[in-house]
Design a protein around this motif. Structure first.
Motif, PDB file in Angstrom:
ATOM      1  N   VAL A  66      -0.007  21.871 -19.471  1.00 14.32           N
ATOM      2  CA  VAL A  66       0.365  22.998 -20.309  1.00 14.32           C
ATOM      3  C   VAL A  66      -0.091  22.622 -21.717  1.00 14.32           C
ATOM      4  CG1 VAL A  66       2.663  22.232 -21.012  1.00 14.32           C
ATOM      5  CG2 VAL A  66       2.232  24.655 -20.684  1.00 14.32           C
ATOM      6  N   VAL A  89       5.944  17.597 -28.123  1.00 15.29           N
ATOM      7  CA  VAL A  89       7.309  18.088 -28.374  1.00 15.29           C
ATOM      8  C   VAL A  89       7.326  19.619 -28.345  1.00 15.29           C
ATOM      9  CG1 VAL A  89       9.144  18.243 -30.113  1.00 15.29           C
ATOM     10  CG2 VAL A  89       8.083  16.046 -29.628  1.00 15.29           C
ATOM     11  N   LEU A 138       7.335  20.643 -24.801  1.00 16.95           N
ATOM     12  CA  LEU A 138       8.674  20.484 -24.203  1.00 16.95           C
ATOM     13  C   LEU A 138       9.588  21.634 -24.633  1.00 16.95           C
ATOM     14  CD1 LEU A 138       9.322  16.639 -24.615  1.00 16.95           C
ATOM     15  CD2 LEU A 138       8.839  17.873 -22.495  1.00 16.95           C
ATOM     16  N   GLN A 139       9.479  21.990 -25.912  1.00 15.50           N
ATOM     17  CA  GLN A 139      10.311  23.098 -26.414  1.00 15.50           C
ATOM     18  C   GLN A 139       9.940  24.405 -25.720  1.00 15.50           C
ATOM     19  OE1 GLN A 139       9.407  22.464 -30.524  1.00 15.50           O
ATOM     20  NE2 GLN A 139      11.298  21.333 -30.920  1.00 15.50           N
ATOM     21  N   ILE A 168       8.780  24.618 -22.683  1.00 22.15           N
ATOM     22  CA  ILE A 168       9.325  24.539 -21.316  1.00 22.15           C
ATOM     23  C   ILE A 168      10.814  24.880 -21.328  1.00 22.15           C
ATOM     24  CG2 ILE A 168       9.871  22.953 -19.417  1.00 22.15           C
ATOM     25  CD1 ILE A 168       7.206  21.495 -20.135  1.00 22.15           C
ATOM     26  N   VAL A 169      11.523  24.315 -22.302  1.00 18.56           N
ATOM     27  CA  VAL A 169      12.960  24.594 -22.400  1.00 18.56           C
ATOM     28  C   VAL A 169      13.183  26.089 -22.659  1.00 18.56           C
ATOM     29  CG1 VAL A 169      15.033  24.185 -23.788  1.00 18.56           C
ATOM     30  CG2 VAL A 169      13.582  22.275 -23.139  1.00 18.56           C
ATOM     31  N   GLY A 170      12.299  26.643 -23.488  1.00 21.94           N
ATOM     32  CA  GLY A 170      12.434  28.065 -23.803  1.00 21.94           C
ATOM     33  C   GLY A 170      11.867  28.982 -22.723  1.00 21.94           C
ATOM     34  N   GLY A 171      11.276  28.368 -21.694  1.00 25.65           N
ATOM     35  CA  GLY A 171      10.721  29.161 -20.594  1.00 25.65           C
ATOM     36  C   GLY A 171       9.419  29.851 -20.954  1.00 25.65           C
ATOM     37  N   ARG A 195      13.114  22.512 -16.727  1.00 23.35           N
ATOM     38  CA  ARG A 195      13.706  22.875 -18.022  1.00 23.35           C
ATOM     39  C   ARG A 195      14.760  21.831 -18.425  1.00 23.35           C
ATOM     40  NH1 ARG A 195      15.599  29.001 -19.140  1.00 23.35           N
ATOM     41  NH2 ARG A 195      13.448  29.352 -18.605  1.00 23.35           N
ATOM     42  N   ALA A 222      13.029  18.614 -19.504  1.00 19.48           N
ATOM     43  CA  ALA A 222      12.440  18.783 -20.836  1.00 19.48           C
ATOM     44  C   ALA A 222      13.527  18.742 -21.907  1.00 19.48           C
ATOM     45  CB  ALA A 222      11.673  20.106 -20.909  1.00 19.48           C
ATOM     46  N   LEU A 254      13.878  16.082 -24.954  1.00 19.71           N
ATOM     47  CA  LEU A 254      14.039  16.460 -26.357  1.00 19.71           C
ATOM     48  C   LEU A 254      15.287  15.811 -26.964  1.00 19.71           C
ATOM     49  CD1 LEU A 254      13.025  20.239 -26.264  1.00 19.71           C
ATOM     50  CD2 LEU A 254      11.790  18.372 -27.378  1.00 19.71           C
TER      51      LEU A 254
END
Lengths: 108, 153
Positions: free
Chosen positions: A12, A95, A98-99, A101-104, B14, B17, B21
């Motif tokens: 990604v 980073v 990753l953010q 991914i966390v945020g979809g 998710r 990740a 973080l």
């Protein structure tokens, strides 16, 4: 661009497998907040052995993300680590990935 | 001991990740909370204090070279002091936005305060007064930070 920054390691935008290994990510995070940090400081904060840290630092150095300088103090040689310019931008991109991914928001 | 390795496998979930973080934040905090020794700030403050006296050095050539030499020695010893502090702390943090704001909060009011002081005691004293106040503020600021972190620990 280093091997790690090429598409071969990306799944990604900005996601970097070289950096993502947990200890390497923590090393990069630690160094991103510093101009430079001594090897023993990083080792203590990560809670790993010197050999484990050396192994990860070598991988990051091979990728061109970390550089080390040596200084002698009190007759002991000390190793200082710092992120290279390339390492800093690769870390920031990772980073951000990753953010995402966390945020979809990832595309993969 | 770490065993997980990410190569070209699937992306982290998710949750993974988010955990990564969190580890990033923890590592950054470890640097931000690393304390430089108190003697460093006392020495730094003491070293900054007499800097303003350089304004009393002659400005005519070749006597002005003494001022340049004194400034070079001062800067070299300042570099050595910072190096000693860094070696003891084990880390040289990149200045954060918060730290830059703190530095400005020390430098600007002191610079402003030096102007009325110089009007009272004479303009010759402006730079010595400014550097003495900056030196004192460095020590007071470091003490205040140390006390605050001791209370929150």
């Amino acid at each position: 661009m280093t091997a790690a920054g090429k598409t071969v390691g990306k799944t990604v935008d900005g996601f970097n497998p070289v950096i993502h290994a947990p200890n390497r990510l923590r090393i990069c995070a630690l160094l991103s907040a510093a101009d430079q940090a001594e090897f023993s400081f990083v080792q203590e904060r990560l809670g790993v052995s010197a050999s484990v840290l050396s192994k990860h630092v070598s991988v990051l150095m091979d990728a061109g993300y970390v550089k080390q300088t040596r200084a002698v103090r009190d007759t002991r040689q000390r190793v200082w680590l710092s992120l290279t310019k390339e390492g800093r931008s690769a870390y920031k991109a990772h980073v951000a990935a990753l953010q995402a991914i966390v945020g979809g928001n990832q595309d993969a | 001991m770490e065993t997980r390795e990410f190569t070209q496998g699937p992306l982290p979930s998710r949750q993974e990740a988010a955990d990564a973080l969190a580890a990033v934040e923890q590592a950054r905090t470890a640097v931000e909370t690393a304390q430089w020794p108190m003697w460093y700030f006392v020495a730094l403050g003491a070293w900054v204090t007499p800097l303003g006296l350089l304004s009393w050095m002659p400005t005519e050539f070749p006597q002005a070279l003494w001022g340049v030499a004194a400034l070079a020695v001062w800067a070299a010893l300042l570099g050595a002091l910072v190096g000693l502090g860094a070696a003891r702390a084990g880390v040289v943090p990149s200045p954060s936005r918060k730290q830059v704001v703190h530095m400005a909060a020390i430098l600007v009011p002191v610079a402003v305060a030096a102007v009325p002081i110089s009007r009272i005691v004479g303009e010759d004293w402006m730079w010595p007064a400014l550097s003495a106040l900056e030196g004192a503020m460095i020590i007071v600021y470091a003490l205040a930070l140390r006390l605050r972190s001791a209370r929150s620990a």
